[in-house]
Structures are given as structure tokens and as C-alpha cells.
Design a protein around this motif. Structure first.
Motif, PDB file in Angstrom:
ATOM      1  N   HIS A  29       0.843  -1.193   0.000  1.00  0.00           N
ATOM      2  CA  HIS A  29       0.000   0.000   0.000  1.00  0.00           C
ATOM      3  C   HIS A  29       0.880   1.245   0.000  1.00  0.00           C
ATOM      4  CE1 HIS A  29      -3.654  -2.305   0.447  1.00  0.00           C
ATOM      5  NE2 HIS A  29      -3.085  -2.987   1.416  1.00  0.00           N
ATOM      6  N   PRO A  30       0.329   2.387  -0.416  1.00  0.00           N
ATOM      7  CA  PRO A  30       1.150   3.605  -0.479  1.00  0.00           C
ATOM      8  C   PRO A  30       1.769   3.960   0.863  1.00  0.00           C
ATOM      9  CG  PRO A  30      -0.925   3.928  -1.651  1.00  0.00           C
ATOM     10  CD  PRO A  30      -1.043   2.613  -0.928  1.00  0.00           C
ATOM     11  N   LEU A  31       2.898   4.618   0.798  1.00  0.00           N
ATOM     12  CA  LEU A  31       3.542   5.110   2.007  1.00  0.00           C
ATOM     13  C   LEU A  31       2.593   6.051   2.730  1.00  0.00           C
ATOM     14  CD1 LEU A  31       6.468   4.991   3.307  1.00  0.00           C
ATOM     15  CD2 LEU A  31       6.815   7.237   2.257  1.00  0.00           C
ATOM     16  N   LEU A  32       2.550   5.949   4.051  1.00  0.00           N
ATOM     17  CA  LEU A  32       1.745   6.853   4.868  1.00  0.00           C
ATOM     18  C   LEU A  32       2.650   7.950   5.411  1.00  0.00           C
ATOM     19  CD1 LEU A  32      -0.827   7.646   6.507  1.00  0.00           C
ATOM     20  CD2 LEU A  32       0.030   6.120   8.309  1.00  0.00           C
ATOM     21  N   LEU A  33       2.200   9.194   5.316  1.00  0.00           N
ATOM     22  CA  LEU A  33       2.918  10.307   5.923  1.00  0.00           C
ATOM     23  C   LEU A  33       2.020  10.954   6.972  1.00  0.00           C
ATOM     24  CD1 LEU A  33       5.485  12.010   5.971  1.00  0.00           C
ATOM     25  CD2 LEU A  33       4.460  13.504   4.264  1.00  0.00           C
ATOM     26  N   ILE A  34       2.450  10.880   8.223  1.00  0.00           N
ATOM     27  CA  ILE A  34       1.773  11.553   9.329  1.00  0.00           C
ATOM     28  C   ILE A  34       2.598  12.793   9.624  1.00  0.00           C
ATOM     29  CG2 ILE A  34       1.049  11.381  11.733  1.00  0.00           C
ATOM     30  CD1 ILE A  34       0.938   8.337  11.388  1.00  0.00           C
ATOM     31  N   ALA A  35       2.036  13.973   9.369  1.00  0.00           N
ATOM     32  CA  ALA A  35       2.861  15.175   9.462  1.00  0.00           C
ATOM     33  C   ALA A  35       2.042  16.389   9.863  1.00  0.00           C
ATOM     34  CB  ALA A  35       3.565  15.430   8.128  1.00  0.00           C
ATOM     35  N   MET A  39       0.468  20.182   3.025  1.00  0.00           N
ATOM     36  CA  MET A  39       0.869  18.782   3.116  1.00  0.00           C
ATOM     37  C   MET A  39      -0.057  17.888   2.311  1.00  0.00           C
ATOM     38  SD  MET A  39       3.650  18.531   4.787  1.00  0.00           S
ATOM     39  CE  MET A  39       3.546  16.774   4.525  1.00  0.00           C
ATOM     40  N   LYS A  40      -1.343  18.169   2.360  1.00  0.00           N
ATOM     41  CA  LYS A  40      -2.287  17.354   1.595  1.00  0.00           C
ATOM     42  C   LYS A  40      -2.033  17.480   0.097  1.00  0.00           C
ATOM     43  CE  LYS A  40      -7.181  16.350   0.929  1.00  0.00           C
ATOM     44  NZ  LYS A  40      -8.580  16.677   1.307  1.00  0.00           N
ATOM     45  N   GLU A  41      -1.762  18.678  -0.370  1.00  0.00           N
ATOM     46  CA  GLU A  41      -1.468  18.878  -1.795  1.00  0.00           C
ATOM     47  C   GLU A  41      -0.205  18.126  -2.212  1.00  0.00           C
ATOM     48  OE1 GLU A  41      -1.233  23.031  -2.572  1.00  0.00           O
ATOM     49  OE2 GLU A  41      -3.365  23.407  -2.182  1.00  0.00           O
ATOM     50  N   ILE A  42       0.826  18.207  -1.395  1.00  0.00           N
ATOM     51  CA  ILE A  42       2.081  17.513  -1.698  1.00  0.00           C
ATOM     52  C   ILE A  42       1.860  16.008  -1.754  1.00  0.00           C
ATOM     53  CG2 ILE A  42       4.349  16.922  -0.744  1.00  0.00           C
ATOM     54  CD1 ILE A  42       4.420  19.840   0.367  1.00  0.00           C
ATOM     55  N   CYS A  43       1.187  15.474  -0.766  1.00  0.00           N
ATOM     56  CA  CYS A  43       0.973  14.029  -0.706  1.00  0.00           C
ATOM     57  C   CYS A  43       0.090  13.536  -1.845  1.00  0.00           C
ATOM     58  CB  CYS A  43       0.388  13.642   0.648  1.00  0.00           C
ATOM     59  SG  CYS A  43       1.570  13.803   2.008  1.00  0.00           S
ATOM     60  N   THR A  44      -0.893  14.328  -2.239  1.00  0.00           N
ATOM     61  CA  THR A  44      -1.736  13.961  -3.375  1.00  0.00           C
ATOM     62  C   THR A  44      -0.906  13.881  -4.647  1.00  0.00           C
ATOM     63  OG1 THR A  44      -3.704  14.957  -2.370  1.00  0.00           O
ATOM     64  CG2 THR A  44      -3.746  14.622  -4.757  1.00  0.00           C
ATOM     65  N   ARG A  45      -0.035  14.864  -4.855  1.00  0.00           N
ATOM     66  CA  ARG A  45       0.829  14.852  -6.044  1.00  0.00           C
ATOM     67  C   ARG A  45       1.770  13.658  -6.045  1.00  0.00           C
ATOM     68  NH1 ARG A  45       1.054  20.578  -5.252  1.00  0.00           N
ATOM     69  NH2 ARG A  45       3.002  20.424  -4.067  1.00  0.00           N
ATOM     70  N   GLN A  46       2.235  13.263  -4.869  1.00  0.00           N
ATOM     71  CA  GLN A  46       3.239  12.204  -4.773  1.00  0.00           C
ATOM     72  C   GLN A  46       2.624  10.808  -4.620  1.00  0.00           C
ATOM     73  OE1 GLN A  46       6.442  12.610  -5.239  1.00  0.00           O
ATOM     74  NE2 GLN A  46       6.356  14.831  -5.384  1.00  0.00           N
ATOM     75  N   GLY A  47       1.306  10.719  -4.524  1.00  0.00           N
ATOM     76  CA  GLY A  47       0.667   9.419  -4.356  1.00  0.00           C
ATOM     77  C   GLY A  47       0.902   8.805  -2.990  1.00  0.00           C
ATOM     78  N   VAL A  48       0.990   9.676  -1.977  1.00  0.00           N
ATOM     79  CA  VAL A  48       1.250   9.251  -0.605  1.00  0.00           C
ATOM     80  C   VAL A  48      -0.007   9.476   0.230  1.00  0.00           C
ATOM     81  CG1 VAL A  48       2.584   9.816   1.467  1.00  0.00           C
ATOM     82  CG2 VAL A  48       3.719   9.718  -0.756  1.00  0.00           C
ATOM     83  N   SER A  49      -0.323   8.552   1.115  1.00  0.00           N
ATOM     84  CA  SER A  49      -1.454   8.742   2.031  1.00  0.00           C
ATOM     85  C   SER A  49      -1.063   9.759   3.099  1.00  0.00           C
ATOM     86  CB  SER A  49      -1.834   7.415   2.694  1.00  0.00           C
ATOM     87  OG  SER A  49      -2.210   6.461   1.729  1.00  0.00           O
ATOM     88  N   TYR A  50      -2.020  10.628   3.486  1.00  0.00           N
ATOM     89  CA  TYR A  50      -1.679  11.695   4.419  1.00  0.00           C
ATOM     90  C   TYR A  50      -2.641  11.747   5.599  1.00  0.00           C
ATOM     91  CZ  TYR A  50      -0.982  16.292   6.471  1.00  0.00           C
ATOM     92  OH  TYR A  50      -0.763  17.308   7.366  1.00  0.00           O
ATOM     93  N   VAL A  51      -2.063  11.938   6.792  1.00  0.00           N
ATOM     94  CA  VAL A  51      -2.820  12.186   8.019  1.00  0.00           C
ATOM     95  C   VAL A  51      -2.206  13.401   8.701  1.00  0.00           C
ATOM     96  CG1 VAL A  51      -3.443  11.306  10.302  1.00  0.00           C
ATOM     97  CG2 VAL A  51      -3.467   9.765   8.330  1.00  0.00           C
TER      98      VAL A  51
END
Length: 280
Positions: free
Chosen positions: A22-28, A46-58
Motif C-alpha cells: 500500500h502507499p507510504l503513509l505520511l503523518i505530518a 501537506m495534503k497537496e504535496i501528498c496527493t501529487r506524490q501518491g502518498v497517504s496523508y494524516v
């Protein structure tokens, strides 16, 4: 090693799956809620960056830093105001949120807002706190204490699973190595993943120098990037980072926080490493 993924639900977005394949999760986010305006800015970027990079964000931020070095240190807005801010960010920005709890009585209250409940490292063995968090049914992000071996975290995981939920993620944040110093043992990642738990690497608290600045903690920000790359290469499922537009002016943990404008470059590197592992 294939893990049973942990599912993180949010009412207005698809579930996040954390684990193998599954995609990398970034908690930030910031260490502590300094203001709603700042929290919104960080969450949005952070949400915009993670969306562009295909990373899950919390989005993460503490409503109360209950273990500051000095009694005069800034602790945050407190439970009521802090949860109100987190609730608005969660609902209006469509972003899952996480924060720490410190007392069993906080678990049910926080579960009404938080998508993930975090148990701080210093409290990772507190049976009543772990049981209360588990009974909410929410995923638990359990930080390994600096004083606990990775294999002994099996007992803390057992307390949570026997109290109501199997959704546990373990966080590595270094081990005490002499006074005012932490060292990350990369062997901890496969050890804790062997408990069928996704493992998150806390890239910023791992470079903290607890109490190293006298009345507050110091940090070695320059090591965040190489250690994060190493952790992803070692197979972790997510990264935890404290982020601030101006770390030198942060009200908490500035010396071990990453500048917001450096995040996308770092995340790009981490995604490339994760992709290399998938291609094997």
C-alpha cells in the motif's frame, strides 16, 4: 513480510490502507497546535504535496504536550479547544487527523474527532491507557518508548488487541543512548513488523536531544533526511514528521522539525525508494 493492513477511515474520503503493497503513509504537522491558522496552512500544503506524490496523508498535532521539559514551556490549547480545531480541519479539509492522549478518560472523548489515536512513547506500557484507547475501536498509533526494546512491544500490542481492536501501528522513535541522546536501531523495524503491525518511523523525534537545551529539548535536524531514506529502504510502512514553516520559531520541538518548504523534495525521494522496493 506481508502484513494485515490497518484501515484508517474518514467520513468524506476513501479509507487509507497502511501496510505491505500500500502507499507510504505520511503523518505530518506541527508538534503542537499553535494556532488554527498555522494548522490549516500546514494541513493544506501537506495534503497537496501528498496527493501529487501518491502518498497517504494524516494531519498530526498535539492539543496538549503533557511531557514538556519545563513547566513553563508552551503546551498547546488544551483538550476542548484543541479538539475543536482538529474537528474543523478534519471536516473542512477532508483530512484524517491524529493526536495523542495522556489519560484513559480522554480516549472516548477524542475518538469522537480523531481518526487515529496516538499513545505517546513515555506511556506505551500504561495498561489502562492502552485498554481505553483500544475500546474506542479506532486505529492506535503506539509509539515505542525510548526505554523499551522492540521485542518487548509485543506485550503492549497484546494489551491493545485483547482490549478491543486489532488495528495497531507501531512507531519507532529511537532508543536512549546515554544522556540527552537517541539512536535508531534499524533492526527494530522487522522485529516490530513481525507482530503483524505496520511500522511507522518517527523521523523527527528520533533526532531529538531530550533536555539537550537545558529547559527544553534540542535536536539534530540535519539527520532527518538520511535516516528517513534509510527507514523506507528498510521497509517501514510510513513516516511521522513534525513540520513547520519556520522551525526556528516553533513553540515546541523546532530544532527537530522539518521546514515546510523542504517537504516535497524529501517526500519525492522517499517515494522513489519505496517504488524501488516494489519493483524487486
Amino acid at each position: 513480510m506481508t502484513l494485515t493492513p490497518v484501515s484508517v477511515s474518514h467520513p468524506t474520503s476513501e479509507d487509507i490502507l497502511v501496510g505491505t503493497a500500500h502507499p507510504l503513509l505520511l503523518i505530518a504537522g506541527p508538534c503542537v497546535l499553535e494556532s488554527e491558522e498555522l494548522a490549516r496552512r500546514i494541513a493544506g500544503e501537506m495534503k497537496e504535496i501528498c496527493t501529487r506524490q501518491g502518498v497517504s496523508y494524516v494531519f498530526k498535532a498535539s492539543f496538549d504536550k503533557a511531557n514538556r521539559t519545563s513547566i513553563s514551556s508552551f503546551r498547546g490549547p488544551g483538550l476542548t479547544e484543541g479538539l475543536e480545531i482538529l474537528s474543523r480541519i478534519r471536516e473542512e479539509m477532508h483530512t484524517p487527523v491524529i493526536s495523542d492522549i495522556h489519560e484513559p478518560a480522554q480516549a472516548a472523548i477524542c475518538a469522537e474527532v480523531l481518526d487515529i489515536i496516538q499513545v505517546p512513547a513515555f506511556l506505551c506500557r500504561q495498561t489502562d491507557l492502552l485498554a481505553a484507547a483500544s475500546k474506542t475501536g479506532k486505529p492506535i498509533n503506539l509509539k515505542k518508548g525510548q526505554f523499551v526494546s522492540p521485542w518487548d512491544m509485543a506485550h503492549a500490542v497484546g494489551k491493545i488487541r485483547e482490549s478491543g481492536t486489532s488495528k495497531v501501528m507501531l512507531v519507532e522513535r529511537g532508543a536512549s543512548f546515554g544522556y540527552n541522546n537517541l539512536v535508531v536501531d534499524m533492526r527494530a523495524f522487522p522485529v516490530m513488523r513481525s507482530f503483524d503491525c505496520p511500522v511507522i518511523y518517527d523521523a523527527t523525534h528520533s533526532v531529538q536531544l531530550p533536555g539537550g537545551a537545558g529547559g527544553s529539548s534540542d535536536g539534530q535536524r540535519e539527520f532527518i533526511e538520511p535516516l528517513s531514506r534509510s527507514a523506507v529502504a528498510a521497509g517501514v510502512d510510513g513516516i511521522f514528521m513534525e513540520v513547520h514553516p519556520e522551525p526556528e520559531n516553533a513553540l515546541c520541538d523546532g530544532p527537530n522539525s522539518i521546514a515546510l518548504n523542504d517537504i516535497e523534495r524529501i517526500v519525492t525521494q522517499l517515494v522513489r525508494i519505496k517504488d524501488c522496493l516494489r519493483s524487486e
